[in-house]
Design an enzyme around this catalytic site. Sequence first.
Site, PDB file in Angstrom:
ATOM      1  N   THR A  10      -9.710 -13.932  29.870  1.00  0.00           N
ATOM      2  CA  THR A  10      -8.577 -13.457  30.682  1.00  0.00           C
ATOM      3  C   THR A  10      -7.246 -13.674  29.960  1.00  0.00           C
ATOM      4  O   THR A  10      -6.455 -12.741  29.793  1.00  0.00           O
ATOM      5  CB  THR A  10      -8.563 -14.214  32.027  1.00  0.00           C
ATOM      6  OG1 THR A  10      -9.854 -14.083  32.609  1.00  0.00           O
ATOM      7  CG2 THR A  10      -7.518 -13.649  32.967  1.00  0.00           C
ATOM      8  N   LYS A  88      -5.898 -27.507  28.450  1.00  0.00           N
ATOM      9  CA  LYS A  88      -5.547 -28.861  28.931  1.00  0.00           C
ATOM     10  C   LYS A  88      -6.715 -29.831  28.857  1.00  0.00           C
ATOM     11  O   LYS A  88      -6.526 -31.027  28.704  1.00  0.00           O
ATOM     12  CB  LYS A  88      -4.998 -28.828  30.348  1.00  0.00           C
ATOM     13  CG  LYS A  88      -5.923 -28.193  31.371  1.00  0.00           C
ATOM     14  CD  LYS A  88      -5.352 -26.917  31.842  1.00  0.00           C
ATOM     15  CE  LYS A  88      -6.391 -25.931  32.218  1.00  0.00           C
ATOM     16  NZ  LYS A  88      -5.860 -24.604  32.376  1.00  0.00           N
ATOM     17  N   GLY A 117       1.396 -23.180  33.609  1.00  0.00           N
ATOM     18  CA  GLY A 117       1.361 -21.757  33.256  1.00  0.00           C
ATOM     19  C   GLY A 117       2.714 -21.250  32.800  1.00  0.00           C
ATOM     20  O   GLY A 117       3.266 -21.722  31.807  1.00  0.00           O
ATOM     21  N   ILE A 119       5.591 -21.628  34.055  1.00  0.00           N
ATOM     22  CA  ILE A 119       6.773 -22.443  34.399  1.00  0.00           C
ATOM     23  C   ILE A 119       7.209 -23.218  33.147  1.00  0.00           C
ATOM     24  O   ILE A 119       6.394 -23.901  32.541  1.00  0.00           O
ATOM     25  CB  ILE A 119       6.438 -23.442  35.531  1.00  0.00           C
ATOM     26  CG1 ILE A 119       5.853 -22.695  36.731  1.00  0.00           C
ATOM     27  CG2 ILE A 119       7.659 -24.248  35.922  1.00  0.00           C
ATOM     28  CD1 ILE A 119       5.232 -23.599  37.772  1.00  0.00           C
ATOM     29  N   GLY A 170     -11.614 -13.567  42.068  1.00  0.00           N
ATOM     30  CA  GLY A 170     -11.422 -13.912  40.661  1.00  0.00           C
ATOM     31  C   GLY A 170     -10.466 -15.075  40.442  1.00  0.00           C
ATOM     32  O   GLY A 170     -10.099 -15.382  39.308  1.00  0.00           O
ATOM     33  N   GLU A 173     -13.457 -20.109  39.633  1.00  0.00           N
ATOM     34  CA  GLU A 173     -14.582 -19.869  38.720  1.00  0.00           C
ATOM     35  C   GLU A 173     -15.902 -19.901  39.497  1.00  0.00           C
ATOM     36  O   GLU A 173     -15.975 -20.490  40.585  1.00  0.00           O
ATOM     37  CB  GLU A 173     -14.643 -20.998  37.673  1.00  0.00           C
ATOM     38  CG  GLU A 173     -13.392 -21.191  36.871  1.00  0.00           C
ATOM     39  CD  GLU A 173     -13.244 -20.155  35.772  1.00  0.00           C
ATOM     40  OE1 GLU A 173     -14.265 -19.585  35.362  1.00  0.00           O
ATOM     41  OE2 GLU A 173     -12.106 -19.913  35.344  1.00  0.00           O
ATOM     42  N   ASP A 184      -8.992 -30.437  36.679  1.00  0.00           N
ATOM     43  CA  ASP A 184      -7.928 -29.665  36.020  1.00  0.00           C
ATOM     44  C   ASP A 184      -6.568 -30.352  36.244  1.00  0.00           C
ATOM     45  O   ASP A 184      -5.795 -30.548  35.300  1.00  0.00           O
ATOM     46  CB  ASP A 184      -7.939 -28.243  36.600  1.00  0.00           C
ATOM     47  CG  ASP A 184      -6.803 -27.382  36.106  1.00  0.00           C
ATOM     48  OD1 ASP A 184      -6.912 -26.851  34.996  1.00  0.00           O
ATOM     49  OD2 ASP A 184      -5.810 -27.229  36.844  1.00  0.00           O
ATOM     50  N   LYS A 188      -3.899 -32.266  33.587  1.00  0.00           N
ATOM     51  CA  LYS A 188      -2.499 -31.850  33.513  1.00  0.00           C
ATOM     52  C   LYS A 188      -1.539 -33.022  33.731  1.00  0.00           C
ATOM     53  O   LYS A 188      -0.524 -33.137  33.040  1.00  0.00           O
ATOM     54  CB  LYS A 188      -2.238 -30.740  34.536  1.00  0.00           C
ATOM     55  CG  LYS A 188      -2.896 -29.408  34.155  1.00  0.00           C
ATOM     56  CD  LYS A 188      -2.834 -28.404  35.289  1.00  0.00           C
ATOM     57  CE  LYS A 188      -3.373 -27.039  34.870  1.00  0.00           C
ATOM     58  NZ  LYS A 188      -3.539 -26.121  36.012  1.00  0.00           N
TER      59      LYS A 188
END
Length: 383
Positions: A10, A88, A117, A119, A170, A173, A184, A188
């Site tokens: 993606t 990450k 992302g 930002i 989408g 996952e 995740d 981060k």
Amino acid sequence: MVIGLLGLGTIGSGIYEHLLKREDIEVKRILELLRPPGLEHLETSDYSEILDDPEIDTVVELIGGIEPAHTFTVQALKAGKNVVSANKLMLSHHMEEILTLAREMGVEYRYDASVGGSIPFLYNLARHGSADRLTGVWGIVNGTTNLILDIMQTEGRAFDDVLAEAQKLGYAEANPSADIDGIDAQCKIAIASAVAYGHYVRVEDVDTEGIRHIKAGDLIHFKKLDRVCRLIAASCVDGNGVVSAYVEPTLVPADSTEAAVHMNNNTISVSGEYFGVQTFQGQGAGKDPTAFAVELGLRDIMDGVTERMNPLPKGYAAVDNRLARHRYYLRTAAHPGVPVETLGECEGGAAYRTEPMTVRDMHDLAKSLREKDPNLFFAGIRD
Ligand code: HSE
């Protein structure tokens, strides 16, 4: 700038499309095992074609996961190539090695896209840290869980139902664990904390709880408390340099900044001794926003404005989650075993509000109560 692109998923296809419109950046090779048609002239399954090509000065690593991303990154840096990445998971596990190696080789490792992302958060975090002592970083850093929590609470729907919809759309996952179990967000906040406080933070030191066990019945109690549930990643540092860092569902006031962040958006706040508190908001995930952040990294390298983004943390922070303390919402069928106020019956047991307790103690308590009630749910309560 001549690029070797690793991964055409993606984000990889997003950056490829963006760069097609630029004349000063050429994508010369793409490492992609799936070999989608139309790009055969660029594709390879042999990384050495990128590594050994002296014309390729920059590798864009968008394959995700720890290996082979880690090995490929180390090889690229050792070959004197810059690396720009959104990974990450890999970075949070190998941050000291990667940043130190990039510095030794005199090349750039840019990871703006790995937290928040689109930002411009990490960049400003690093910049702010050059003129102030940063004291805290917190916010919503995972878009998928925010989308799920937001839809559950605005539409009163069950977790499994909304997760299935998020997967169909989408956003989530097929294996949603990294998002819904907080992994995740854990990676981060470890990365952001290292940039903010100047010492690496080990991923395993970040106490982490996700949203897998939330039930529609819990939402009724959140409303009664005039709170909204968000997955918050947070860290702070005390005057002695001791860090607390954790990820947990958190009941935030209905009129707070975080409650107003809807769907898959992110918000991240940072505090400093001089400037007070600043909050950044925007798209933290997705094809174009993340490709934009990758391109910012590439452009900064071309423009020679990368130094600020590359403070080199020194050693590892002492992490102690007994420094952070608040009340908790706890829903369980087991006996809580700590002083609580009963909020009422709830699907999956009874709902309680604890007395203020440390993050460490709550995460330990949940671990031990899960032996009797694996589906227990808890959330910090923020005043
Ligand atoms: N799965 C992540 C999210 C992607 O939902 O925020 C961006 O890191």
